[in-house]
Scaffold this active site. Sequence first.
Site, PDB file in Angstrom:
ATOM      1  N   THR A   1      56.516  31.967   9.647  1.00  0.00           N
ATOM      2  CA  THR A   1      57.292  33.125   9.606  1.00  0.00           C
ATOM      3  C   THR A   1      58.535  33.131   9.605  1.00  0.00           C
ATOM      4  O   THR A   1      59.495  33.784   8.647  1.00  0.00           O
ATOM      5  CB  THR A   1      57.157  33.830  11.106  1.00  0.00           C
ATOM      6  OG1 THR A   1      55.794  33.826  11.437  1.00  0.00           O
ATOM      7  CG2 THR A   1      57.378  35.231  11.179  1.00  0.00           C
TER       8      THR A   1
ATOM      9  N   LYS B   1      64.732  26.651  19.536  1.00  0.00           N
ATOM     10  CA  LYS B   1      65.387  26.730  20.949  1.00  0.00           C
ATOM     11  C   LYS B   1      64.645  25.507  21.823  1.00  0.00           C
ATOM     12  O   LYS B   1      65.437  24.852  22.860  1.00  0.00           O
ATOM     13  CB  LYS B   1      65.117  27.978  21.617  1.00  0.00           C
ATOM     14  CG  LYS B   1      63.875  28.501  21.888  1.00  0.00           C
ATOM     15  CD  LYS B   1      63.298  29.699  21.239  1.00  0.00           C
ATOM     16  CE  LYS B   1      61.964  29.619  21.072  1.00  0.00           C
ATOM     17  NZ  LYS B   1      61.574  31.194  20.380  1.00  0.00           N
TER      18      LYS B   1
ATOM     19  N   LYS C   1      66.461  29.654  26.737  1.00  0.00           N
ATOM     20  CA  LYS C   1      67.587  30.340  26.012  1.00  0.00           C
ATOM     21  C   LYS C   1      69.096  30.435  27.104  1.00  0.00           C
ATOM     22  O   LYS C   1      69.944  30.100  26.775  1.00  0.00           O
ATOM     23  CB  LYS C   1      67.210  31.449  25.548  1.00  0.00           C
ATOM     24  CG  LYS C   1      66.372  31.768  24.477  1.00  0.00           C
ATOM     25  CD  LYS C   1      65.533  32.907  24.311  1.00  0.00           C
ATOM     26  CE  LYS C   1      64.579  32.650  22.889  1.00  0.00           C
ATOM     27  NZ  LYS C   1      63.884  33.957  22.674  1.00  0.00           N
TER      28      LYS C   1
ATOM     29  N   GLY D   1      61.654  37.967  15.436  1.00  0.00           N
ATOM     30  CA  GLY D   1      61.161  38.541  14.222  1.00  0.00           C
ATOM     31  C   GLY D   1      61.547  37.860  13.037  1.00  0.00           C
ATOM     32  O   GLY D   1      62.579  37.253  13.174  1.00  0.00           O
TER      33      GLY D   1
END
Length: 398
Positions: free
Chosen positions: A11, A100, A200, A297
Amino acid sequence: MIKAAIMGYGTVGSGVYEVITTNQKSIDKKVGQELRVQYVLDLREFPGDPVMDVLTHDFEDIINDDEVKIVAEVMGGLHPAYEFTRRCMEAGKSVCTSNKELVAEHGAELIRIAKEHQVNYLFEASVGGGIPIIRPLNSSLTADVILEISGILNGTTNYMLTKMSREGLNYDDVLKQAQEKGYAELHPEADVEGWDACRKIAILTSLASGNQVDFQDIYTEGITKLTTEDFVYAKKMRCAIKLLAVSRKVGDTYCAMVSPALIRKEHPLYMVNDVFNAVCVEGNMLGASMFYGSGAGKLPTASAVAGDMVDAARHLGKVITTFWNPEKLTLAPVSDMTHRFFVRMRSDAKDVKIFGDVEIVDADIPGEIGFLTPVMTEAEYAAKAKDLEIISMIRMEG
Ligand code: HSE
């Protein structure tokens, strides 16, 4: 011309290819010369996709091409991403990533290796997808001492919590919808158990403090135990329930936590809905600031990776300083953190007063009572709640 490679055509990888080819002219102008994708590494074939012209199945093609100076690592996972990243930087190539997991686990070490080889390791896309937050922390806000970072850092869970709140749906139904929409993974633990948000906030706290914060040290609670009743109470309190990641300066260190939290209407994070993310940063000189946007996204994340590739291209042979040393930061104990706690107990419980001057919240749910405690530490709350039959507890933010 500067040659680049993209490792992984999933993606994000296909997004990076799309960003660079769509905005080629504008990117070339900003770099000051042509930036061309010479290789895309993936084990699969993509018949009919123009990427076939540059597709390779062999990592050695990238490593052996001395003209490749910039590599996007968008494979995800720790291995072989770690080994490939190291080898690229040791071979004089800058690496830009959205990974991450890898940044949280090996960030300080990879930054050191980059510096030793006069290249850059850039990871804007690893937190907040397309939202600029790493670069602001690393450059714009360096004159401040960061007092607090609080954020909605996971798009999937924010989408689910928004649905539960707006439509009164239960957890299992919204999870199914999030999976159908392609937000949540088939194995969605990393999102719903809070592990993704935990990594994160560990990265952001490392940058705020300048030392290695191990994500394993951060107290983390996910959203899996939230029920439709919790949202009924939240509405009564004019609050939203969000998965909140918080890191607060305590003396010379920070205290960090990920958990569901009640957010009042007046709070800037209250309006952050659907897959959007937001990060509030409080500096001792700046005061409050907020970064908001698409936290997940394909194209938003790819935009951040491609932006790093432009930055790397502008800094060939020059190291961009990143304030993140390998020495581990010992976090302050969560038990000292203070909150008001929203508690649900069975209505025949006689022990509410143990929490002091509580504020009853009447949501007309039979057989139970809900109330807000006064401000107390986590340790005080745990001591009082220890022998009680608590249905659920959610912390109140602010
Ligand atoms: N699973 C992550 C999220 C992707 O939902 O936010 C972006 O890091």
